[in-house]
Every structure is written in C-alpha cells, then in structure tokens.
Design an enzyme around this catalytic site. Sequence first.
Site, short mmCIF file in Angstrom:
data_model
loop_
_atom_site.label_atom_id
_atom_site.label_comp_id
_atom_site.label_asym_id
_atom_site.label_seq_id
_atom_site.Cartn_x
_atom_site.Cartn_y
_atom_site.Cartn_z
CB CYS A 113 23.51 38.67 -25.55
SG CYS A 113 23.75 37.88 -23.97
CB CYS A 168 20.27 40.63 -21.87
SG CYS A 168 21.42 41.11 -23.16
CB CYS A 191 23.51 41.47 -20.12
SG CYS A 191 23.79 39.75 -20.59
CD GLU A 203 -1.41 -0.93 3.52
OE1 GLU A 203 -1.28 -0.34 4.59
OE2 GLU A 203 -2.31 -1.76 3.29
CE1 TYR A 242 -0.93 2.56 10.22
CE2 TYR A 242 -1.15 4.44 8.75
CZ TYR A 242 -0.72 3.90 9.95
OH TYR A 242 -0.09 4.70 10.86
CE LYS A 300 6.55 5.43 6.09
NZ LYS A 300 6.29 6.80 6.50
CE LYS A 324 10.47 7.60 4.06
NZ LYS A 324 11.04 7.76 5.38
CG ASP A 374 4.74 12.85 3.98
OD1 ASP A 374 5.03 12.62 5.17
OD2 ASP A 374 5.38 13.64 3.26
CB CYS A 403 26.66 40.66 -23.98
SG CYS A 403 25.06 41.46 -23.71
S1 IVH Z 1 1.71 0.25 9.00
C1 IVH Z 1 4.07 -0.86 13.11
N1 IVH Z 1 0.98 1.32 6.76
O1 IVH Z 1 4.51 5.17 8.69
C2 IVH Z 1 3.64 0.30 12.33
N2 IVH Z 1 2.13 2.68 8.32
O2 IVH Z 1 7.18 4.48 10.39
C3 IVH Z 1 2.53 -0.07 11.42
N3 IVH Z 1 2.43 4.98 7.57
O3 IVH Z 1 3.95 6.26 11.84
C4 IVH Z 1 2.34 0.96 10.44
N4 IVH Z 1 1.40 4.77 5.64
O4 IVH Z 1 1.97 6.55 10.38
C5 IVH Z 1 1.61 1.51 7.93
N5 IVH Z 1 0.23 2.13 4.74
C6 IVH Z 1 0.85 2.32 5.89
C7 IVH Z 1 1.37 3.57 6.26
C8 IVH Z 1 2.02 3.71 7.47
C9 IVH Z 1 2.03 5.61 6.45
C10 IVH Z 1 3.20 5.64 8.65
C11 IVH Z 1 2.66 5.40 10.03
C12 IVH Z 1 3.84 5.24 10.92
C13 IVH Z 1 4.99 5.30 10.00
C14 IVH Z 1 5.88 4.13 10.28
#
Ligand code: IVH
Length: 691
Positions: free
Chosen positions: A443, A437, A413, A113, A223, A115, A319, A117, A416
């Site tokens: 130039c 310029c 410039c 899935e 998640y 990650k 990442k 932010d 030139c």
């Molecule tokens: S699973 C044991 N799934 O990433 C932790 N975390 O460093 C289980 N995060 O603070 C987390 N997307 O907030 C999981 N699809 C995802 C995620 C996710 C973002 C974040 C989470 C956590 C950090 C882990």
Amino acid sequence: MNSSVLDRIIFLRAEIDKHNQHYYVLDAPLISDAEFDQLFRELQHLETQYPELQSPDSPTQRIGAAPLKSFAEVVHRTPMLSLQNALSEDEACAFDTRMVQALGDAEVEYAVEPKFDGLAISLTYEQGVFKQGATRGDGSVGEDVTQNLRTVRTIPLRLRRNIPFIEVRGEVLMMKRDFAELNRQQGESGEKLFVNPRNAAAGSLRQLDSRITAQRHLSFFAYAVHAEDHMAGAVTGETLPTTHAAQMTFLHELGFPVPLERRVVKGIQGLLTYYHEIGAQRHSLPYDIDGVVYKVNAIARQEHLGFVSRAPRFAIAHKFPAEEALTTVLDIEIQVGRTGALTPVARLAPVFVGGVTVTNATLHNEDELRRKDIRIGDTVSVRRAGDVIPEVVRVLLEKRPPDTREFVMPQQCPVCGGQVSKQADEATLSPCGILRCSSGLYCPAQRSGAVLHFASRRALNIEGLGDKIVEQLVELKMVHTPADLYNLSLKKLAALERMGEKSASNLLGAIERSKSTTLARLIYALGIRNVGEATAKELARHYATLDNFMQADSESLQAVSDIGPIVAQSIVSFLSEPHNREVIAQLRSAGLTLSPCGAWPEKESAEQAQGISLDMPLRGKTFVLTGTLSGMSREEAKAKLEALGARVSGSVSQKTDYLVAGVEAGSKLTKARELNVQVLDEQQLLQFFHM
Ligand code: IVH
C-alpha cells in the site's frame, strides 16, 4: 433556651466553616472526612432538635432547599458591566497606549488575572452574613439564585469580619475534575453529557431545585469589590484598600477564593509576558479560562478613567484564541496512515480556531463517527487545543439541514484497493474499532513505514538506510515495496540528495549483505500487525521454511506457542492479501538466503523480546505522568502509553518528551516548564489513545 446548646452550635459552625475553607479553598484539609462528617451530623442534629436556632449562614444550609417555582428578579445596585476585548497583541498594545496617554504615566501599573470561563455573579453580605446572590442577567436585572449559591462550598456564608454591608462580584465555574466526574456519573446513569465545564456550571446554577446544585460541585472566584459611591459593588462602614491587588488580598482575608495566578505588572511588556505565561499554563490549570484580564491597579486612576458605554475604560480582557468554533462538514474522506489505519477525516469549511485556520478534523474511527452521528452537511463544533490535532466535538443537531448524507466506511483500502478489516486489539482482546488495510507491504500510504521497518536493525538490518533516504526513494518512485531495495544501482543511489558516491556504495553493500539473513528476521521485517520479534522467532522455529510459513492457516498458527486467535488472524489476513504474497515472491527472487531459524546476534532486552511492531507510534518517546487524572488511573495511562511504544518514567529530565499533568500537578510540572518540556492535559493524552 439552653445556652450551652447555642454555644455548641456556634462552635460547630465555626469549626465546620474552618474545615470547609481548608478543604475547598486552601486544598489542605486538617481532619479526615469521617471526622468532618461527625461534626456536620452533630450540628444537623442540634439544629433539628432546636429549630429556633437554625440560621441561614449555617453550613448545614449548603445541602440545598425546597425547589422554587421560578427565580425572583434582582435589580443590581450598580449595573454588572462587561469588559472590552483585545483579540490580538496589537489591540493589547493599543489599550496600554490609551492608558499611558490618559494617565500621563510613563509606565502604567496593572493588576492582572485569569479570565475565568464561567458565569458572573454578585454576592451581598450584611453584618458579615451572606444575604443574596444574583446572576448577571442583562446587566441591570439578574436572577436571585441565593439558594443555589449557598450550596457552593467556596462561597463563604459568613465572613471573617462583621462588615455591615459588602457586595462582591466574581465567577461561578466548575473545576475540570468536577466536570469530568459529573460527566462520568451522567454517562453511568445514561444521562446526557455536558459539552464543557461552562455549560455544566450554567445548567447547575440555574436549577430551581438547589439540592441538585448541591450535588454538582460548583466553585467560585472573586474578582471585584467596590465602595458604595462606586459603580460596581458596595461596602459601607469599611475603607477599602486603594489598589485592585490589595482589594483582592482583602477579599481573600475575608474568606473569598481569589485566583492564585494574580499578579501586579508594569507596562506593555509586563502584560504580554503574563499573557504568554498564563497561555502556557492554560491546559494544566484546574479550571477553564479564555484569556487574561488587565486592570489599572490604582483605584483612583480607575475612577479617573471611567467608562465607555457598558464597559470600564480601565480594564480589558486579552483573549486567547478560541479553542472551539462552529463550521460545516463539506465532506468526509478516508486517510490511510503509515500503519494502515483507515481514519475518517472531516473536510471542513475553513474556520479560525486555536490560533490557526482549520480545514480538516479527525473523526478518529468508525465507532466515533457513529457515536457522534456526524453527517456530511452538518454544522459541527470543532476543537483545537494547543498542538493537538483538530477534532469534531459534536454536531449541532438543531442546525442539521434535511439533505445531510451519512458516510459509509469503505470495504477496500481507498489508496491501494486492498482488503480492510477490523482487528481486535492484542493487549485488551477487545475490538479496537480501527479499520486497517492489510496490504502493509504494498500500500503506497504505508510504503515508507514498511520500508523503514524492513530495513531496521532488528529486521533486515540495512545500515545507512534512514528515513530521509527512504522518503526520497519512495517520493521518486524508485522504491514501492521493500523488494525494490534489491534493484537499486549505485548510480541511482548516488543521485539522491545528500548522498555521495562513497555513502551510496556503502549503502549498496549493506543492502547486499542483508540478503543473507534468517527466516525469523524476515518474518519480523514483513511488519505484520501484532507480530513482534519474539513471535517471529516462534514462527520461524515452528515453520522452518518460508514456504511452510506462507501456507499457514489459523488453526496451525494457534498451535505455535504464545499465538492466540488475534495474532493468528493478523497473520492470516496479511498472507491472504495477494499484493503481500507478490512482494514476498519478489523478495525471494531477489536472492535472499534464509537460515531456517537463528538467533538475533544482539542481546535482547525484555522490551525488545516482546516484539516491536509498526504499530508503536510513540516508540522512542518518553512520558512522565503527574497529578490526578479524572478518567483513568495513572497506572492505566502508563499501560496504555507503553502499549503504544512509549517509555513512562518517574521523573522529569532533559530526556522527557511529554509531561502529562493531571489535576493538582506539583513540582514535576514546574520542572517540566523550566526544561521547556511539552505539557499535555488529560484530553490531549486521550488523543494519543485514539491514534
Ligand atoms: S472584571 C466591569 N475580572 O468577564 C466588569 N471579569 O466581559 C468587571 N470575567 O462577565 C469584570 N474573569 O464574568 C473581571 N478576572 C476577571 C474575570 C472577569 C472572568 C468575566 C466576567 C464578565 C466578563 C466581562
């Protein structure tokens, strides 16, 4: 108590919950906003009339409550852990190898899935009703942000089933479009802008006054959910599905938003394919992500693997290269572009960002430099997203040393020594903030551009003089200005790379033939800013001879039809530059014969008649716009792109160079991906407008 009132209240809550779900989670509203408001107001009214019927799971509770003095502490039932990180494909492979060895499977099945932010939170429900929401804090103890989380429309206040107890974990974040809208409002009311959606989400989640949070439009994605005897969450009276993927579906069925982009894959190949697939979509997703997460799918296998220090062994975050990083400004220099634009560029201490080492970042123009208050010696945050030119996002004022130096834009410039001026933008009549310029013909920074334009079909039409040849001529110092083209010999030309005797002689013939031209073509060929073919023709008609034209002043120019103060100013500043006059004199002595006026031989298209100048950096590029842009309408974006020379088409094809995907881009985005068309997000589009 009136039981029909209670029935009505229960009905209204269920209706409103359903419509909230359709609107915010499924993105498919069933009724109009006005109809929704009516239901909502009726419920509010009944709850005020019968306070004893108020309830914390009522959708009316989403508007926020009285401010708190501070957040209470929440001890997490099971610690909220973090994930191990993989920063390269090698580290991702090593993770898979560990899993294969520990589990003894030839190929491991993973749930994968995005990650998110955002910020990790934990939600508890009792008898299907939302009870408490907490931040991660230090992992063991977090803050009680229940009031704030109630205002998050995608967090269900009541589940679809009355499960006795359940704890769900996930991420609170701000969608890109809500972030753009929030910053637009902040800007309008003179408030500080948020740096990115994550900061905006963090600031909004930690408001003591939940009525502010309610206005911020946060979102949530789940998640994780775990059984009571598990480490990271709890469910009682309910048997959980036995794979992570099935648990996510279970959460979705309870009413939680889960990522659409989740999948089940096998082995390292499956992991890496997913990583690249999501990486390619990163900029067109509606929310920010900083990688993807791989989790062993079978819960029994997760349990078998257990934990290392503060992270599960069964999962890893792969990442993406960070798109923003901190570095220091070593110096600020001026770069002169092919169209004469003076761009301040920050020389940076090398920093790895967006997958490459960056040592320079554009500061766009003087206004931008002042607005961001960037000084030599500052610590800055640098951003490089996708293929976009790196840029300085902001200065970390708290890190500013006492001895920073301010940069002053040059008066001349730097390449030139010619005059520089800030000219208004012809399309909008507003000052465009770009210093240019005016020695376009002379130039060195503008040489190849000027020579290519001079030789182009609708200018002096020198057939066979393409960019490869011009680059060599300029590089080998055989041509400094367009006038030097008339001093080339057969021998000199034949010595160029990929140039035989025959082509050299053809080119020489074309150069010779170009001497017999029209005044209009010559004026156009000079590449004066804002002077396209149509204007050049008007000028030729009006002044009749080159001498007359060279005497033109602002007043006489404005007497020419269709010429206003801005175009007049461009011409005056071009003609007042001695270097340019010198080149014109050289052209004249090369023996050009000019018929006074004269039409272009080719039939003109409407586009060509409007005049194409050197300042059309997107000439020849085809764009398609799709989805909703937050900072401007599609029509505005189209007009701006066209002003830079681009063609904007309605459908994606092999000929499309770029697809600009706003929020909720649909089938055009899918098609663009199929055809491998480069996809830009709104921020990347804005980079073109800063060119
Ligand atoms: S699973 C044991 N799934 O990433 C932790 N975390 O460093 C289980 N995060 O603070 C987390 N997307 O907030 C999981 N699809 C995802 C995620 C996710 C973002 C974040 C989470 C956590 C950090 C882990």
